[in-house]
Design a protein around this motif. Structure first.
Motif, short mmCIF file in Angstrom:
data_model
loop_
_atom_site.label_atom_id
_atom_site.label_comp_id
_atom_site.label_asym_id
_atom_site.label_seq_id
_atom_site.Cartn_x
_atom_site.Cartn_y
_atom_site.Cartn_z
N THR A 134 4.52 -9.40 -4.20
CA THR A 134 3.58 -8.56 -3.45
C THR A 134 3.97 -7.09 -3.56
OG1 THR A 134 4.86 -8.90 -1.42
CG2 THR A 134 3.04 -10.42 -1.84
N TRP A 135 4.58 -6.73 -4.68
CA TRP A 135 5.06 -5.35 -4.84
C TRP A 135 3.90 -4.36 -4.84
CZ3 TRP A 135 5.75 -1.14 -8.30
CH2 TRP A 135 6.90 -0.36 -8.05
N THR A 136 2.75 -4.74 -5.37
CA THR A 136 1.54 -3.93 -5.35
C THR A 136 0.40 -4.77 -4.76
OG1 THR A 136 0.74 -4.57 -7.54
CG2 THR A 136 2.29 -2.73 -7.43
N PRO A 137 -0.67 -4.14 -4.27
CA PRO A 137 -1.79 -4.92 -3.74
C PRO A 137 -2.39 -5.89 -4.76
CG PRO A 137 -1.97 -2.64 -3.04
CD PRO A 137 -0.84 -2.69 -4.03
N LEU A 138 -2.46 -5.48 -6.02
CA LEU A 138 -3.04 -6.38 -7.02
C LEU A 138 -2.12 -7.56 -7.30
CD1 LEU A 138 -5.76 -6.17 -8.37
CD2 LEU A 138 -4.64 -5.29 -10.41
N MET A 139 -0.81 -7.37 -7.19
CA MET A 139 0.11 -8.49 -7.33
C MET A 139 -0.03 -9.46 -6.15
SD MET A 139 3.52 -6.56 -8.79
CE MET A 139 4.50 -8.07 -8.87
N THR A 154 -3.66 3.78 -11.38
CA THR A 154 -2.47 3.60 -10.55
C THR A 154 -2.75 2.68 -9.36
OG1 THR A 154 -3.02 5.65 -9.36
CG2 THR A 154 -1.45 5.81 -11.17
N LEU A 155 -3.95 2.74 -8.81
CA LEU A 155 -4.28 1.86 -7.69
C LEU A 155 -4.37 0.40 -8.14
CD1 LEU A 155 -7.01 3.95 -5.81
CD2 LEU A 155 -4.62 3.62 -5.16
N VAL A 184 0.84 -1.21 0.00
CA VAL A 184 0.00 0.00 0.00
C VAL A 184 0.87 1.25 0.00
CG1 VAL A 184 -1.68 1.33 1.33
CG2 VAL A 184 -1.96 -1.14 1.10
N TYR A 185 1.90 1.28 0.85
CA TYR A 185 2.81 2.43 0.88
C TYR A 185 3.50 2.60 -0.47
CZ TYR A 185 2.20 2.11 5.95
OH TYR A 185 1.68 2.06 7.21
N ARG A 186 3.87 1.49 -1.07
CA ARG A 186 4.56 1.53 -2.36
C ARG A 186 3.65 2.10 -3.44
NH1 ARG A 186 5.77 -3.46 -2.25
NH2 ARG A 186 7.56 -3.24 -0.86
N ILE A 187 2.41 1.67 -3.46
CA ILE A 187 1.48 2.14 -4.49
C ILE A 187 1.10 3.60 -4.24
CG2 ILE A 187 -0.82 1.67 -3.53
CD1 ILE A 187 0.46 0.68 -7.01
N ALA A 188 1.12 4.02 -2.98
CA ALA A 188 0.85 5.43 -2.68
C ALA A 188 1.97 6.31 -3.24
CB ALA A 188 0.72 5.63 -1.17
N GLY A 189 3.23 5.89 -3.04
CA GLY A 189 4.34 6.63 -3.62
C GLY A 189 4.31 6.61 -5.14
N TYR A 190 3.94 5.47 -5.69
CA TYR A 190 3.81 5.34 -7.14
C TYR A 190 2.77 6.32 -7.68
CZ TYR A 190 2.49 3.05 -11.55
OH TYR A 190 2.16 2.77 -12.86
N SER A 191 1.63 6.43 -7.00
CA SER A 191 0.56 7.34 -7.44
C SER A 191 1.00 8.79 -7.34
CB SER A 191 -0.70 7.11 -6.61
OG SER A 191 -1.17 5.79 -6.74
#
Length: 302
Positions: free
Chosen positions: A250-255, A230-231, A73-80
C-alpha cells in the motif's frame, strides 16, 4: 445528410468506438462496481450464497477510512513534490542549453538522443536497473567507494526509499518533457533572438525574458502530464518492492488498489479507490489549468 457531411463522422467512428470500449466503458463499470458489494448468506458455500447487492457509498467510506490510505496519500504527495519540480526544472534547463546559439548542432543532436533515450526504456526495466545500483551488496558503487574507505548508502532504507523511487521517475521522464519544451523553442523565429542580441541582451536575458515566457504553455502541459503520472505511480515501487521491506503493498494509492483487487479479492473496494484517485487527479489537473492556463494561452495568442 449528404455523403460529404457524413465523411467526418466516418473518420471519427473508429476512434469513438475504441474510446467507448477501452476507456469509457471500463470507467463506467468501475463506477458501477464501487457502488456494489457481496452479501454472503449462511456459510457462503452454496451456489446462491453470495449475491451482489447495492452498497451505496459504503465502499467509499471503507476506502477513505482505511488505515493504509492516508499514509499512501501523504507518501505520494511527497513523491510529487520531489519529482515534478525536479523533472521539469531539468527538462527546461536542458532544452534551453540545447537551443542556445553556442551549442554546436552535432552536439545538440547527440544530446537530444542521449537525454531522451531513458524515456524509451520501460519503467519495469528501468526500476530493475536502478534497483541493482541501489543494493550495496551487488552495486558497482560499493566497489567504487571501497578504495576511499566509504560505504555505499542504503538507498532503499526508510530514510531514502522515497528519493530512490523518485530518482527512477526523474531519470525516465526528463527526456520526454525536454523534447516537448525544445520543440516549442525551435518553433520560435530566430529573428526574435537576433533582435534581442542587437539590443545588447545576453543569452541569460534572452532565456529568462523571451524563451521561458514563450514556452510557458508547453511547461503547463508537461506539468499536468507529470502530475497525472506521479499520482498514478505504480510500476517503479511495485518492481522495487521485493528488494526492500520498506515498500509495502500500500505504498501508493494505486498499489492499494492492486492489493484490494488481486490479493484480498475485493474488487468493490478497489473500484471505489480507483474512482477516488480519478476524481482527485481530474480536480487537480483541471484546477491548475483554470488557475494558470488561461493567462498563459492568452499570452501565446497575443
Amino acid at each position: 445528410m449528404s455523403t460529404s457531411r457524413k465523411t467526418p463522422y466516418g473518420f471519427l467512428a473508429p476512434g469513438l468506438v475504441l474510446f467507448t470500449l477501452f476507456l469509457a466503458a471500463p470507467i463506467g463499470y468501475a463506477g458501477y462496481l464501487s457502488l456494489r458489494k457481496v452479501k454472503v448468506s449462511g456459510l457462503g458455500l452454496g451456489s446462491k450464497s453470495r449475491t451482489e447487492v447495492w452498497a451505496g457509498l459504503g465502499n467509499y467510506t471503507r476506502s477513505l477510512t482505511d488505515q493504509d490510505f492516508l499514509p499512501s496519500v501523504y507518501r505520494i504527495a511527497g513523491y510529487s513534490l520531489i519529482v515534478v519540480p525536479t523533472m521539469l526544472g531539468l527538462a527546461l534547463l536542458m532544452a534551453l542549453l540545447l537551443d542556445s546559439s553556442r551549442t554546436r548542432p552535432s552536439v545538440a543532436r547527440f544530446a537530444r538522443i542521449s537525454i531522451f533515450l531513458p524515456y524509451a526504456i520501460p519503467a519495469v526495466i528501468a526500476s530493475l536497473l536502478w534497483g541493482f545500483l541501489y543494493l550495496p551488496r551487488v552495486s558497482p558503487l560499493t566497489d567504487a567507494l571501497e578504495p576511499f574507505g566509504l560505504a555505499a548508502p542504503e538507498l532503499l532504507s526508510s530514510s531514502w526509499v522515497l528519493w530512490a523511487v523518485a530518482n527512477v521517475a526523474v531519470w525516465g521522464g526528463t527526456g520526454f518533457n525536454m523534447i516537448v519544451i525544445y520543440t516549442a523553442l525551435r518553433a520560435v523565429p530566430t529573428s526574435l533572438y537576433e533582435s534581442a542580441r542587437i539590443d545588447g541582451a545576453s543569452e541569460f536575458a534572452i532565456a529568462w525574458r523571451i524563451k521561458i515566457p514563450i514556452v510557458l504553455p508547453s511547461l503547463i502541459m508537461t506539468f499536468v502530464f507529470s502530475l497525472i503520472a506521479t499520482l498514478q505511480v505504480f510500476a517503479e515501487p511495485i518492481t522495487l518492492r521485493p528488494l526492500s521491506n520498506t515498500i509495502t503493498y500500500t505504498w501508493t494509492p494505486l498499489m492499494k488498489v492492486y492489493r484490494d483487487a488481486f490479493i484480498r479479492n475485493d474488487i468493490y473496494a478497489a473500484a471505489a479507490t480507483s474512482v477516488v484517485i480519478a476524481v482527485v487527479t481530474f480536480a487537480l489537473s483541471f484546477g491548475f489549468l483554470k488557475l494558470v492556463g488561461r493567462r498563459a494561452f492568452s499570452q501565446e495568442e497575443s
